[in-house]
Design a protein around this motif. Structure first.
Motif, PDB file in Angstrom:
ATOM      1  N   SER A   1       0.832  -1.218   0.000  1.00  0.00           N
ATOM      2  CA  SER A   1       0.000   0.000   0.000  1.00  0.00           C
ATOM      3  C   SER A   1       0.859   1.258   0.000  1.00  0.00           C
ATOM      4  CB  SER A   1      -0.919   0.016   1.223  1.00  0.00           C
ATOM      5  OG  SER A   1      -0.172   0.389   2.386  1.00  0.00           O
ATOM      6  N   GLY A   2       2.163   1.073   0.206  1.00  0.00           N
ATOM      7  CA  GLY A   2       3.059   2.230   0.251  1.00  0.00           C
ATOM      8  C   GLY A   2       3.404   2.674   1.667  1.00  0.00           C
ATOM      9  N   ALA A   3       2.870   1.977   2.670  1.00  0.00           N
ATOM     10  CA  ALA A   3       3.161   2.343   4.063  1.00  0.00           C
ATOM     11  C   ALA A   3       4.548   1.823   4.458  1.00  0.00           C
ATOM     12  CB  ALA A   3       2.094   1.760   4.988  1.00  0.00           C
ATOM     13  N   GLU A   4       5.139   2.480   5.470  1.00  0.00           N
ATOM     14  CA  GLU A   4       6.431   2.056   6.000  1.00  0.00           C
ATOM     15  C   GLU A   4       6.198   1.076   7.144  1.00  0.00           C
ATOM     16  OE1 GLU A   4      10.347   4.586   6.898  1.00  0.00           O
ATOM     17  OE2 GLU A   4       8.510   5.747   7.096  1.00  0.00           O
ATOM     18  N   TRP A   5       6.879  -0.041   7.131  1.00  0.00           N
ATOM     19  CA  TRP A   5       6.724  -1.087   8.166  1.00  0.00           C
ATOM     20  C   TRP A   5       8.009  -1.085   8.982  1.00  0.00           C
ATOM     21  CZ3 TRP A   5       3.768  -3.861  11.048  1.00  0.00           C
ATOM     22  CH2 TRP A   5       4.130  -5.137  11.507  1.00  0.00           C
ATOM     23  N   LEU A   6       7.920  -0.723  10.273  1.00  0.00           N
ATOM     24  CA  LEU A   6       9.116  -0.386  11.054  1.00  0.00           C
ATOM     25  C   LEU A   6       9.304  -1.275  12.278  1.00  0.00           C
ATOM     26  CD1 LEU A   6       8.538   3.449  10.679  1.00  0.00           C
ATOM     27  CD2 LEU A   6      10.296   2.111   9.533  1.00  0.00           C
ATOM     28  N   GLU A   7      10.358  -0.974  13.047  1.00  0.00           N
ATOM     29  CA  GLU A   7      10.677  -1.739  14.267  1.00  0.00           C
ATOM     30  C   GLU A   7       9.859  -1.201  15.446  1.00  0.00           C
ATOM     31  OE1 GLU A   7      12.765  -4.262  14.251  1.00  0.00           O
ATOM     32  OE2 GLU A   7      13.802  -3.980  12.350  1.00  0.00           O
ATOM     33  N   SER A   8       9.671  -2.051  16.444  1.00  0.00           N
ATOM     34  CA  SER A   8       8.788  -1.716  17.561  1.00  0.00           C
ATOM     35  C   SER A   8       9.369  -0.692  18.544  1.00  0.00           C
ATOM     36  CB  SER A   8       8.463  -2.987  18.330  1.00  0.00           C
ATOM     37  OG  SER A   8       7.688  -2.664  19.458  1.00  0.00           O
ATOM     38  N   GLY A   9       8.496   0.166  19.054  1.00  0.00           N
ATOM     39  CA  GLY A   9       8.870   1.133  20.090  1.00  0.00           C
ATOM     40  C   GLY A   9       7.780   2.180  20.228  1.00  0.00           C
ATOM     41  N   CYS A  10       7.995   3.161  21.103  1.00  0.00           N
ATOM     42  CA  CYS A  10       6.977   4.208  21.325  1.00  0.00           C
ATOM     43  C   CYS A  10       6.907   5.154  20.133  1.00  0.00           C
ATOM     44  CB  CYS A  10       7.272   4.992  22.593  1.00  0.00           C
ATOM     45  SG  CYS A  10       7.238   3.978  24.083  1.00  0.00           S
ATOM     46  N   SER A  11       8.053   5.363  19.473  1.00  0.00           N
ATOM     47  CA  SER A  11       8.115   6.101  18.216  1.00  0.00           C
ATOM     48  C   SER A  11       7.388   7.440  18.270  1.00  0.00           C
ATOM     49  CB  SER A  11       7.584   5.198  17.089  1.00  0.00           C
ATOM     50  OG  SER A  11       7.697   5.813  15.828  1.00  0.00           O
TER      51      SER A  11
END
Lengths: 470, 204
Positions: A399-409
């Motif tokens: 879909s074009g979304a960024e899939w990232l690493e876990s955290g509060c971000s």
């Protein structure tokens, strides 16, 4: 008090933890679990300065979440002060013999996701953490609340806390939530109803059919935002859903001890006839997908509505606050909420980054294309693995979304993930405070499905209008 | 911790509701060591304009209020995050008392641990304090913690409520870890009995 006096769940758990009570009613309470994170460094400093030691290192668990990088994790943060925060947590936990889910741990994640996931959070426990969203754990029928650094130091040194009994508020949600309406919509509607300080001084117990029908993930979303209504804690009595969810997790009791625990958990419910200081009733079926328009979580309205008019606020103080909120948010009274353009989307946080939340976002994003920058940050590394096993990551990236690493971000914006000044973010987090997601950031809180809908349309969108929403 | 008994001093009239702890201390300063002096970060974004310059309209930027030690705000002061740094910022600025119609629970608890008195006061009293302070920035407000009263300039004293334990800790400047350790025998006995009764609660 005789044993026949009906008691609330809160009172039962309180009574099990009292070490001693003063004449004024303030009690010294035993703490079963303390969760530490990078921000706990002030407390470890205080402890070191007073020459005291950690009384029960086995009952504290550390988790790296607030400062962890969500991109290029192997490289670490480019910011030396942020790297130092993670190093301090490593050093402070290692120095006291405290177990740590650190940056490189395969089960690292957001503390309020990791605690339940590991089975460290269990019914009947008294759980504290130097983070206001500790109320999340109350979803398991435990008493869990956030504390400051001085109280963290007190817990480290003594495994106890002085507490004054809170008032009790029962929020009963009758009926069932409609299609496309989630726990996030429910809690936003509750906060709009009682106010951002409406539950101050109270512990909330959520009850009613719309609550007991919720999954554990959804219950955590509700309890998580109790603090946004000012509540000291939020709790839901444990039931078969709770027990089934916990069974087999790493830190729960095994064998006969499991049976003993379950037998005890089944006593943890408010007795019929127990009195609460306050009662609120809400019709679950009347709740629509809900979004915030202002700078307090109480500034929430059904997505079908409009930006409210300060002239209708009722009192001058409130009108001035609404006026200032509209000015900060760059909105005009009367504007349809669904007309509000969005610049970016953040799906994550201890409120809404569990597996069900990601599935719900994926259902909306599947086969669609995001038209604005969209970050998806799983609540834990274990949630990330599970999502990848289910193929959700491929839906997101397609879909074009960024899939990232876990955290509060980007919820707390402490790790450097920020919304640029003036930009408007559709966010599944818990706070739309001024500047919370970065100086000048404008936050609209909503559910993962609603955030995903905004990602594919570029404006606030009633997810029910996209079709195929269950 | 320094004991708090009475204070008679000028007021900072902060006519804002829902001043959450993110407003008091933005999250990006949470990683600063206490030795940095948290007063530099107090209301950091609230008191500056979009270019980072001081907003002359923000009350603490007005010389007449810049050093007053009693902060008087609208409802739900200190709601939100549990960050104790929000209290450090106020204390390092020299604030000794905060009055508001309501407070975030965790903030109020953190304040007491650092010798900062918070008192929940009815909205009409708050309004009167603002009026007097805005008319005359030097006009003193007197807080008497022993008597549990406050007095605006020379007006009649107004009683206030405060949790007795919190009041005692503030008046004696108590370190509550010391207080707890004075209950060591009870704590040791509880710990043993609790482990017998609720052994299954220990993490496995």
């Amino acid at each position: 008090m005789t044993s026949s006096t009906p008691q609330t769940l809160y009172r039962k758990i309180w009574d099990q933890h009292v070490v001693t009570t003063r004449d004024d009613g303030t009690a010294l309470l035993w703490v079963d679990r303390h969760y530490a994170h990078e921000g706990s460094f002030h407390a470890f400093d205080q402890l070191a300065a007073s020459g005291r030691k950690v009384r029960r290192p086995d009952l504290t668990v550390g988790v790296a979440d607030h400062y962890v990088p969500t991109r290029d994790r192997a490289k670490g943060s480019a910011e030396p002060e942020i790297r130092e925060m993670i190093r301090l947590l490593d050093a402070n936990t290692a120095g006291s013999g405290i177990r740590l889910f650190g940056l490189d741990d395969p089960d690292q994640g957001i503390v309020h996701v990791v605690g339940p996931e590991q089975g460290l959070t269990q019914p009947g426990l008294l759980i504290v953490c130097g983070d206001s969203h500790t109320s999340t754990h109350g979803a398991f029928g435990c008493l869990a609340f956030g504390i400051g650094a001085s109280e963290v130091a007190h817990v480290l040194a003594t495994q106890t806390l002085w507490q004054k009994p809170a008032k009790t508020l029962r929020i009963t949600v009758d009926g069932s939530l409609g299609p496309g309406v989630t726990a996030k919509d429910l809690i936003l509607a509750i906060i709009a109803e009682v106010g951002a300080d409406g539950a101050a001084g109270h512990v909330i117990e959520y009850a009613g059919s719309a609550i007991t029908e919720l999954s554990m993930e959804a219950r955590m979303t509700v309890c998580n935002m109790s603090i946004e209504a000012g509540g000291r804690a939020g709790m839901i009595a444990p039931d078969e859903t709770t027990i089934g969810w916990l069974k087999g997790r790493p830190a729960v009791p095994q064998g006969q001890a499991w049976d003993a625990a379950v037998a005890q958990w089944q006593t943890l419910k408010t007795d019929a006839g127990a009195e609460f200081d306050r009662e609120v009733r809400i019709d679950g079926a009347s709740i629509a997908p809900t979004v915030t328009w202002g700078v307090s979580p109480e500034h929430a309205e059904p997505v079908t509505g409009t930006v409210p008019d300060p002239a209708q606020a009722g009192d001058p103080g409130r009108a001035a606050a609404w006026e200032a909120a509209l000015d900060y948010m760059g909105l005009a009274a009367g504007q349809a909420l669904s007309d509000i353009r969005i610049d970016r989307v953040f799906i994550g946080s201890c409120t809404n980054a569990r597996i069900e939340d990601l599935r719900s976002a994926a259902r909306v994003l599947d086969g669609r294309t995001t038209v604005i920058p969209t970050m998806i940050v799983p609540g834990s590394s274990a949630v990330k693995r599970q999502a990848e096993d289910e193929g959700l990551d491929r839906v997101f990236t397609a879909s074009g979304a960024e899939w990232l690493e876990s955290g509060c971000s980007m919820c707390a914006a402490t790790n450097g993930d920020m919304v640029p000044p003036g930009e408007r973010c559709a966010s599944t987090t818990n706070r739309n405070f001024r500047g919370r997601q970065g100086p000048g950031s404008r936050t609209h809180l909503m559910s993962p499905a609603m955030a995903a809908a905004a990602a594919v349309t570029g404006h606030i969108t009633d997810v029910r209008r996209l079709g195929d929403v269950r | 911790m320094k004991p708090f008994t009475t204070l008679s001093a000028p007021v900072v009239p902060l006519r804002l509701a829902n001043v959450d702890t993110d407003q008091i201390l933005p999250g990006r300063y949470l990683r600063k060591p206490r030795s940095a002096g948290y007063e530099h970060f107090l209301f950091h974004d609230l008191r500056r304009d979009a270019h980072g310059d001081p907003d002359p309209e923000f009350v603490l930027n007005k010389p007449a209020y810049a050093t007053a030690p009693i902060l008087v705000a609208d409802r739900n002061f200190g709601g939100g995050s549990s960050r104790e740094g929000a209290v450090y910022a106020l204390v390092d600025q020299g604030i000794k008392v905060v009055l508001a119609p309501s407070f975030g629970d965790i903030f109020a608890s953190n304040a007491a641990k650092n010798g900062l008195l918070t008192v929940a006061v009815a909205r009409d009293v708050i309004e009167r304090i603002w009026e007097v302070a805005e008319a005359d920035p030097e006009s003193p407000l007197t807080i008497d913690l022993a008597a549990q009263t406050l007095r605006i300039a020379n007006e009649d004293a107004v009683p206030f409520e405060i949790d007795p334990f919190r009041r005692e800790c503030l008046m004696k400047g108590l370190d509550d870890i010391d207080l707890t350790l004075s209950h060591s025998d009870a704590l040791d006995a509880f710990e043993t009995e609790y482990a017998n009764r609720y052994g299954f609660r220990n993490p496995t």
